[in-house]
Design an enzyme around this catalytic site. Structure first.
Site, PDB file in Angstrom:
ATOM      1  N   ALA A  17      38.139  70.547  40.684  1.00  0.00           N
ATOM      2  CA  ALA A  17      38.314  69.379  41.393  1.00  0.00           C
ATOM      3  C   ALA A  17      39.351  69.608  42.670  1.00  0.00           C
ATOM      4  CB  ALA A  17      38.994  68.217  40.653  1.00  0.00           C
ATOM      5  N   TYR A  18      40.276  70.200  42.332  1.00  0.00           N
ATOM      6  CA  TYR A  18      41.438  70.572  43.141  1.00  0.00           C
ATOM      7  C   TYR A  18      40.910  71.615  44.234  1.00  0.00           C
ATOM      8  CZ  TYR A  18      45.943  71.722  45.093  1.00  0.00           C
ATOM      9  OH  TYR A  18      47.075  71.974  46.073  1.00  0.00           O
TER      10      TYR A  18
END
Length: 254
Positions: free
Chosen positions: A157-158
């Site tokens: 996600a990052y």
């Protein structure tokens, strides 16, 4: 004698109450800038503001959440009301859950990471644009990460949020360059309390990270990352835009 290259400049720093954001704010204050700090925890912002005022900066604290467009708009409105200008924006705020395998990323992980970073970066960029266009000048510095560029495990996600920020920044650099606005990205390797906690829990990662950094140390949020941001906010960087700059001691070499 230290030349104050940012004297009288006004810079908004998101996530400015701690970590890299606070280090950046210290460097900007040391270079003469006046600051607007925003973030979710007012107490942290207030403590940071007191420290920065001791360095000679005028500081406005605006608590808010980058996930909310209205908070971005309000921050810019209060900045203009107080200082009558916005010279630079530093989009540093980012929530994340490191170490989560891609198959285990939940909807909540995804939303929180993208909304705090990618969405928040867009909201603040759009909020400062009218004022920077009116001034005919502005500098926007966004934060990305080698986790996205290299696709590091456990950062799905990052990495997606940070690569989204890089793409967004390049488009903005082309669309807004005619207004004298520069947009650049920094990928830092800095040791913050949050990063230190992660590496403390994953000592093998600390060893691996340090072995990859040519200069053999982590960056300092103020002296290393902050000074690079201050440069990009200054007149010296007027002809640099659309770039991703790794401020990581040679960990990544593109």
């Amino acid at each position: 004698m230290h030349t104050k290259k940012l004297a009288e400049k006004v810079v908004i720093v998101t996530g400015g109450g701690q970590g890299v954001g606070l280090g950046v704010a210290r460097a900007l204050a040391d270079d003469g800038a006046n600051l607007v700090l925003t973030g979710r925890t007012e107490a942290k912002l207030t403590r940071a503001a007191d420290e920065l005022r001791d360095l000679g900066a005028q500081v406005l604290v605006v608590p808010g959440d980058t996930r909310n467009r209205a908070d971005a708009v309000r921050t810019v409105e209060l900045t203009v009301e107080r200082f009558d200008r916005v010279d630079a924006l530093v989009n540093n705020a980012q929530s994340s859950s490191p170490g989560v395998p891609l198959e285990s990323v939940t909807d909540e992980d995804w939303r929180t990471t993208l909304e705090s970073g990618l969405y928040g970066t867009l909201y603040f960029m759009q909020a400062v644009l009218p004022r920077m266009k009116l001034q005919g000048r502005g500098a926007i510095i966004n934060f990305a990460s080698r986790t996205g560029i290299e696709g590091l495990k456990g950062f799905g996600a990052y990495a997606a949020a940070k690569e989204g920020i890089r793409g967004l920044s390049r488009v903005a650099a082309r669309e807004w360059g005619a207004h004298g606005i520069t947009v650049n990205v920094i990928c830092p390797a800095a040791l913050t309390p949050a990063a230190d906690a992660y590496l403390e829990a994953n000592p093998q990662e600390r060893t691996r990270y340090l072995s990859e950094i040519a200069l053999g140390r982590f960056g300092d949020p103020q002296r290393d990352i902050g000074r690079a941001v201050a440069f990009l906010c200054s007149e010296d960087a007027n002809f640099i835009t659309g770039q991703t700059i790794s401020v990581d001691g040679g960990q990544s070499m593109l």
